[in-house]
Design an enzyme around this catalytic site. Sequence first.
Site, PDB file in Angstrom:
ATOM      1  N   ASP A 282      19.832  -6.185 -46.466  1.00 20.27           N
ATOM      2  CA  ASP A 282      20.847  -6.570 -45.489  1.00 20.27           C
ATOM      3  C   ASP A 282      21.993  -7.334 -46.139  1.00 20.27           C
ATOM      4  OD1 ASP A 282      19.218  -8.723 -46.081  1.00 20.27           O
ATOM      5  OD2 ASP A 282      18.383  -8.918 -44.085  1.00 20.27           O
TER       6      ASP A 282
ATOM      7  N   ASN B 288      11.311 -15.897 -36.292  1.00 15.81           N
ATOM      8  CA  ASN B 288      11.206 -15.123 -35.045  1.00 15.81           C
ATOM      9  C   ASN B 288      10.592 -13.738 -35.283  1.00 15.81           C
ATOM     10  OD1 ASN B 288      13.220 -13.761 -36.366  1.00 15.81           O
ATOM     11  ND2 ASN B 288      14.752 -13.928 -34.750  1.00 15.81           N
TER      12      ASN B 288
ATOM     13  N   HIS C 128      11.566 -11.490 -37.546  1.00 14.85           N
ATOM     14  CA  HIS C 128      12.431 -10.398 -38.031  1.00 14.85           C
ATOM     15  C   HIS C 128      12.071 -10.004 -39.460  1.00 14.85           C
ATOM     16  CE1 HIS C 128      15.864 -13.332 -39.523  1.00 14.85           C
ATOM     17  NE2 HIS C 128      15.027 -13.069 -40.503  1.00 14.85           N
TER      18      HIS C 128
ATOM     19  N   GLU D 133      16.230  -7.982 -35.599  1.00 17.88           N
ATOM     20  CA  GLU D 133      15.878  -9.081 -34.713  1.00 17.88           C
ATOM     21  C   GLU D 133      14.932  -8.596 -33.613  1.00 17.88           C
ATOM     22  OE1 GLU D 133      16.497 -11.820 -35.885  1.00 17.88           O
ATOM     23  OE2 GLU D 133      18.594 -12.453 -35.838  1.00 17.88           O
TER      24      GLU D 133
HETATM   25  C1  F6R Z   1      16.859 -11.461 -46.127  1.00 19.45           C
HETATM   26  C2  F6R Z   1      15.983 -10.934 -45.092  1.00 19.45           C
HETATM   27  C3  F6R Z   1      15.385 -11.829 -44.074  1.00 19.45           C
HETATM   28  C4  F6R Z   1      14.579 -12.957 -44.707  1.00 19.45           C
HETATM   29  C5  F6R Z   1      14.011 -13.877 -43.636  1.00 19.45           C
HETATM   30  C6  F6R Z   1      13.292 -15.062 -44.244  1.00 19.45           C
HETATM   31  O1  F6R Z   1      17.345 -10.430 -46.958  1.00 19.45           O
HETATM   32  O2  F6R Z   1      15.774  -9.762 -45.072  1.00 19.45           O
HETATM   33  O3  F6R Z   1      14.558 -11.074 -43.227  1.00 19.45           O
HETATM   34  O4  F6R Z   1      13.541 -12.425 -45.471  1.00 19.45           O
HETATM   35  O5  F6R Z   1      15.039 -14.345 -42.828  1.00 19.45           O
HETATM   36  O6  F6R Z   1      14.231 -15.880 -44.886  1.00 19.45           O
HETATM   37  P1  F6R Z   1      13.746 -17.051 -45.848  1.00 19.45           P
HETATM   38  O7  F6R Z   1      13.093 -16.389 -47.012  1.00 19.45           O
HETATM   39  O8  F6R Z   1      15.013 -17.737 -46.251  1.00 19.45           O
HETATM   40  O9  F6R Z   1      12.816 -17.893 -45.064  1.00 19.45           O
END
Ligand code: F6R
Length: 263
Positions: free
Chosen positions: A67, A136, A138, A143
């Site tokens: 992403d 959450n 994701h 989302e």
């Molecule tokens: C980022 C991504 C997100 C993160 C998730 C956890 O490329 O795909 O799904 O893996 O938001 O973020 P952290 O690792 O910062 O807790």
Amino acid sequence: MKVIVLDSREEAAVTVSDEILVALRQKPDLVLGLATGSTPTGVYARLVQAHVNEGVDFSRVSTFNLDEYLGLPASHACSYRHFMKVHLFDHINVRPENIHFPPTEGEQLVARCAEYEQSIDRLGGIDIQLLGIGSNGHIGFNEPTSSLASRTRIKTLTEKTLKDNSRFYVSGDSPPRLASTMGIGTILGAKHILLQAFGERKANAVQAAIEGAVSALWPASALQLHANTSFYLDRESASGLTMLDYYQSTNENDRELRRRGLL
Ligand code: F6R
């Protein structure tokens, strides 16, 4: 699904990077799906070490990031392109032309999202997809309520994600509300998925993903439909799981079967 609970995130980084390095030895033109955020940094540090200290070659590897935010130039300190340069790409010999991000700039984003999918397919699909998980539930920026069959597209981020990710924005700015992300269907197309999660903050999402019903409300629960997904957890993120003893005995049995050459 494999659920592996480790003592620390450092231990997870060793285990996950070893999986990637073993796969790279077997397939020098490995196709990697990559995540950003705080979770994968230990894995990237180990891959950099392997390149610098042992000369591991990434020149034939292709990468596809999950992403990227819309509206941030690649040079912005909070863009995921910048994150990947700082943590991985500037320190290994991956070729710039083999690095891919979902489209975020210019026109015809919908068509270019479809091209992103085609580029993955042209290389035979993603061999190993690295994932983190949002509090959450994701994965990527899919989302809650994202279609479980979704492909690369533009998504609006939830307030929860904006709040969680504002910790990366030093000036107090909040992250862009829109991002381009691989879909859940794209992620499920990977041959092998390695998801890491650390800390109490992730415990609910981890429990819902592994032991809850498959539901668009918890996007990571879609991984239950994937035949080769491993969760690497620390004790805190695993604290909500009800079948921990079972996961542990399964892993012990797997180790024994491997030792006997049966797995
Ligand atoms: C980022 C991504 C997100 C993160 C998730 C956890 O490329 O795909 O799904 O893996 O938001 O973020 P952290 O690792 O910062 O807790």
